[in-house]
Design a protein around this motif. Structure first.
Motif, mmCIF file in Angstrom:
data_model
loop_
_atom_site.group_PDB
_atom_site.id
_atom_site.type_symbol
_atom_site.label_atom_id
_atom_site.label_comp_id
_atom_site.label_asym_id
_atom_site.label_seq_id
_atom_site.Cartn_x
_atom_site.Cartn_y
_atom_site.Cartn_z
ATOM 1 N N VAL A 132 0.894 -1.193 -0.120
ATOM 2 C CA VAL A 132 -0.007 -0.025 0.051
ATOM 3 C C VAL A 132 0.875 1.316 0.116
ATOM 4 C CG1 VAL A 132 -1.672 1.287 1.373
ATOM 5 C CG2 VAL A 132 -2.035 -1.144 1.111
ATOM 6 N N MET A 133 2.021 1.087 0.799
ATOM 7 C CA MET A 133 2.781 2.339 0.785
ATOM 8 C C MET A 133 3.517 2.524 -0.353
ATOM 9 S SD MET A 133 4.203 4.887 2.829
ATOM 10 C CE MET A 133 4.230 4.557 4.520
ATOM 11 N N LYS A 134 3.888 1.379 -1.247
ATOM 12 C CA LYS A 134 4.393 1.767 -2.578
ATOM 13 C C LYS A 134 3.384 2.237 -3.350
ATOM 14 C CE LYS A 134 6.582 -1.391 -6.126
ATOM 15 N NZ LYS A 134 5.417 -1.202 -7.344
ATOM 16 N N LEU A 135 2.121 1.727 -3.361
ATOM 17 C CA LEU A 135 1.181 2.330 -4.204
ATOM 18 C C LEU A 135 1.063 3.816 -4.260
ATOM 19 C CD1 LEU A 135 -1.852 0.008 -4.669
ATOM 20 C CD2 LEU A 135 -0.018 0.558 -6.282
ATOM 21 N N HIS A 168 11.874 -4.900 -2.370
ATOM 22 C CA HIS A 168 11.601 -3.545 -2.622
ATOM 23 C C HIS A 168 10.878 -2.944 -1.350
ATOM 24 C CE1 HIS A 168 10.041 0.058 -4.981
ATOM 25 N NE2 HIS A 168 9.248 -0.085 -4.109
ATOM 26 N N TYR A 169 9.958 -3.842 -0.969
ATOM 27 C CA TYR A 169 9.406 -3.273 0.519
ATOM 28 C C TYR A 169 10.335 -3.037 1.263
ATOM 29 C CZ TYR A 169 5.118 -5.305 -1.931
ATOM 30 O OH TYR A 169 4.267 -5.778 -2.750
ATOM 31 N N TYR A 170 10.937 -4.030 1.935
ATOM 32 C CA TYR A 170 12.255 -3.814 2.999
ATOM 33 C C TYR A 170 13.373 -2.816 2.529
ATOM 34 C CZ TYR A 170 9.468 -7.672 4.926
ATOM 35 O OH TYR A 170 8.312 -8.430 5.467
ATOM 36 N N GLY A 171 13.450 -2.719 1.007
ATOM 37 C CA GLY A 171 14.578 -1.770 0.708
ATOM 38 C C GLY A 171 14.238 -0.283 0.791
ATOM 39 N N HIS A 172 12.736 0.019 0.866
ATOM 40 C CA HIS A 172 12.389 1.469 0.920
ATOM 41 C C HIS A 172 11.437 1.841 2.141
ATOM 42 C CE1 HIS A 172 13.566 2.580 -3.234
ATOM 43 N NE2 HIS A 172 13.400 1.147 -3.378
#
Length: 391
Positions: free
Chosen positions: A37-40, A227-231
């Motif tokens: 959700v944060m990525k979106l 990606h999720y844990y990278g950002h």
């Protein structure tokens, strides 16, 4: 004693920066990955566009079915503005009279132009204090004047138990201030977005699909972990405790229907088929490997880039051999608050009274039978107004 306390605080901050959330919380929120959700949110230009992405099947982010009708729930987005603080709520209309908050973005801008963002999962779905935020490096850029033409690079490496390496990209509050949707909500011309859609009245693009078993959902999103844990990461403190208190004390919506189902253990069925994880993994590869996305194999030392598979964003729930058994059906709730679609009357809200009229959408004057058994609207069909029924 003071030295020990300072040392403990430094250790806590370091731990918070690198901590990864467990694979499963064992709670209904497992079926809405807040990292995704944060990525979106980061990729969206407006809150209306964010809401549409969130409710698009091809995004493969929304896997919630809170009222147990075997169809994915529509998630509304509502912005509550208090000065320079935006409490952006994601909310599910569970019945005609009940809403359930899912999570809230707390976005706060200071006088220096810095913007801090936290995404807080509602405790009814995620437990208390489940927070996702960008990998902020709080000391980065202190005493410096930000240069809009220059992005400071700050990163570290993290290796998981399977040997997969993740690059941790660190953000400053100036960089998150430049996210398109954040820039948008702080422009003087911004009209506060309050979704006009509600139970039995949805936008023309909305075509609810069947939920996946959690292991299928996890199997897909596991490949995005780099990606999720990278950002983003899971901290253990609130950056705007006052804003959080105001939201929980005055604005939070909780559904009796949903919580009755949760307390009765009706969401446990989503964990019934761990073998479907491979189906979610196969779908990720079909959708993304041709685009050059990285594949986390889950086996030691294997992280590969493979471009031999054709992407297909319409694979879910359409009779694929790999996915035929990966959706689940929960037992319908007998709660008296559940709306019977065959007898309930669709009701309308006036979009203008909700804060903002949806662009290009006008309510139709012709009633439509709210039957759940009606065939799904094809993605290429056109509609001039909101759609009734079908959740």
């Amino acid at each position: 004693m003071l030295f020990v306390w300072i040392l403990n605080m430094i250790s806590f901050q370091t731990f918070a920066q690198t901590k990864q959330a467990p694979d499963s919380l064992g709670l209904p929120g497992d079926n809405l990955n807040l990292y995704a959700v944060m990525k979106l949110f980061q990729e969206s230009e407006t809150l209306e566009g964010f809401e549409k992405k969130l409710n698009t099947e091809s995004s493969k982010v929304n896997n919630l079915d809170l009222n147990g009708d075997d169809k994915i729930d529509y998630i509304r987005v509502i912005d509550n503005v208090d000065g320079k603080v935006h409490n952006i709520v994601m909310q599910v209309p569970v019945t005609e009279k009940e809403n359930q908050d899912v999570a809230v973005f707390i976005v706060e801008k200071n006088d220096k132009g810095e913007v801090q963002i936290q995404l807080v999962g509602d405790e009814d779905l995620y437990g208390k204090d489940y927070i996702i935020e960008p990998n902020y490096t709080d000391n980065a850029g202190k005493g410096e004047t930000p240069n809009p033409g220059y992005t400071k690079t700050s990163s570290t490496k993290q290796v998981d138990e399977n040997g997969n390496t993740t690059i941790i990209n660190n953000y400053t509050a100036y960089e998150t201030a430049a996210w398109p949707v954040v820039t948008y909500i702080y422009t003087p011309s911004y009209v506060v977005w309050v979704s006009p859609w509600h139970y039995w009245y949805y936008p023309p693009y909305w075509n609810p699909w069947r939920p996946w078993f959690w292991h299928h959902y996890y199997g897909y999103h596991y490949h995005w972990h780099h990606h999720y844990y990278g950002h983003y990461h899971h901290p253990f403190y609130y950056r705007s405790p006052g804003a959080r208190t105001v939201y929980y004390g005055q604005r939070r919506a909780s559904s009796i229907t949903y919580n009755s189902r949760r307390q009765a253990g009706e969401f446990k069925a989503t964990y019934a088929h761990p073998e479907t994880r491979k189906d979610g993994s196969a779908l990720y590869k079909k959708d993304n490997v041709a685009k050059g996305e990285r594949v986390n194999s889950g086996e030691k030392g294997n992280s590969t880039n493979n471009s031999n598979s054709k992407a297909n964003n319409n694979a879910r729930g359409n009779g694929s051999k790999n996915e035929g058994n990966s959706t689940y059906k929960e037992k319908p709730s007998n709660n008296s608050n559940k709306v019977n679609p065959s007898t309930s009357k669709p009701h309308y809200n006036n979009p203008k009274s909700q804060g903002q009229k949806p662009s290009g959408v006008k309510p139709s004057n012709k009633p439509v039978s709210p039957s759940r058994s009606a065939p799904r609207q094809s993605s290429g069909s056109k509609s001039s107004g909101g759609k009734k029924g079908g959740r």
